[in-house]
Write an enzyme that holds these catalytic residues in place. Structure first.
Site, PDB file in Angstrom:
ATOM      1  N   ASP A 161      -4.188   9.829   9.416  1.00  0.00           N
ATOM      2  CA  ASP A 161      -4.425   9.005   8.244  1.00  0.00           C
ATOM      3  C   ASP A 161      -5.105   7.722   8.705  1.00  0.00           C
ATOM      4  O   ASP A 161      -5.176   7.421   9.902  1.00  0.00           O
ATOM      5  CB  ASP A 161      -3.100   8.705   7.527  1.00  0.00           C
ATOM      6  CG  ASP A 161      -3.291   8.507   6.031  1.00  0.00           C
ATOM      7  OD1 ASP A 161      -4.392   8.077   5.620  1.00  0.00           O
ATOM      8  OD2 ASP A 161      -2.351   8.773   5.274  1.00  0.00           O
ATOM      9  N   TRP A 162      -5.591   6.943   7.768  1.00  0.00           N
ATOM     10  CA  TRP A 162      -6.436   5.801   8.103  1.00  0.00           C
ATOM     11  C   TRP A 162      -5.670   4.690   8.828  1.00  0.00           C
ATOM     12  O   TRP A 162      -4.618   4.249   8.374  1.00  0.00           O
ATOM     13  CB  TRP A 162      -7.089   5.248   6.835  1.00  0.00           C
ATOM     14  CG  TRP A 162      -8.486   5.738   6.614  1.00  0.00           C
ATOM     15  CD1 TRP A 162      -9.613   4.969   6.486  1.00  0.00           C
ATOM     16  CD2 TRP A 162      -8.929   7.092   6.493  1.00  0.00           C
ATOM     17  NE1 TRP A 162     -10.712   5.765   6.306  1.00  0.00           N
ATOM     18  CE2 TRP A 162     -10.324   7.071   6.309  1.00  0.00           C
ATOM     19  CE3 TRP A 162      -8.287   8.325   6.545  1.00  0.00           C
ATOM     20  CZ2 TRP A 162     -11.092   8.223   6.168  1.00  0.00           C
ATOM     21  CZ3 TRP A 162      -9.038   9.484   6.406  1.00  0.00           C
ATOM     22  CH2 TRP A 162     -10.413   9.418   6.225  1.00  0.00           C
TER      23      TRP A 162
END
Length: 228
Positions: A161-162
């Site tokens: 995920d970011w």
């Protein structure tokens, strides 16, 4: 419609048709893969991401997500199932430590992913921000490699995920590579330095790096076959 509403239909044929239209719009806009479907289990009504997810039932979640992926594939595009796995809350999601037994993992939190990936499949999987049982999911070998690849036969790419590597106590970039998490999103110079230094010190092998590169090639080839 939000994920919860999709699940409330109990109608995988309808969902498949809907996502064929969704995929057609993606293709029109030259988008190869969508960052979804989201398929974590509803554990608490205050989870800020519940709207994106399907249900508190793992079988229903898996079946609906499999239908979403089938619809996307009919349109010639792909999905990225997420968040793998046990993303149970948004508050302090990057550092709140979950403690989950293997039985609960396999029967509840992993089962929906297993259903979707075995019934339909996809080009990529996204791990979570946070940790459980002492390890960040993006740096968890048992999760990314043992379960996802060796047990289920997944051959696409796994992405983080970011900015999961940005917090000081977050996931360590080179450990993501060693675990089989192929892409660190969105990526930054510190990630690159950390991976190069780990390789230089012998913590990370060339084979582990090549494995991640190979998984990216596999994803790219699959996306080429979709002819976006």
């Amino acid at each position: 419609p939000i994920g919860t509403l999709l699940g409330a239909t109990f109608n995988d044929e309808l969902i498949e048709e809907l996502f064929e239209y969704f995929g057609a719009e993606m293709k029109y806009n030259r988008i190869d893969t969508i960052l979804g479907p989201g398929m974590n289990i509803h554990r608490h009504p205050l989870n800020g991401r519940n709207y994106e997810y399907i249900s508190e039932d793992t079988i229903l979640t898996g079946k609906i997500c499999a239908a979403e992926l089938r619809g996307l594939h009919k349109a010639g595009v792909e999905g990225t199932v997420k968040h793998f796995c046990a993303n149970n809350q948004e508050f302090r999601r990057a550092d709140a430590m979950g403690v989950i037994s293997e039985r609960a993992l396999r029967e509840i939190y992993l089962k929906c992913f297993e259903i979707a990936l075995k019934e339909t499949g996809c080009s990529s999987v996204m791990t979570t921000y946070g940790p459980f049982n002492g390890l960040w999911t993006s740096g968890n070998y048992d999760l990314c490699t043992t379960v996802l690849r060796k047990e289920w036969g997944f051959d696409g790419a796994i992405m983080s995920d970011w900015n999961t590597t940005v917090p000081e106590d977050g996931s360590v970039p080179w450990k993501c590579v060693a675990a089989g998490n192929d892409i660190i999103m969105p990526g930054n110079p510190d990630d690159d330095k950390n991976i190069r230094q780990a390789y230089k010190e012998g913590k990370l092998t060339e084979e582990e790096i090549r494995n991640c590169a190979g998984h990216l090639v596999s994803m790219i080839r699959r996306l080429e076959r979709t002819d976006c």
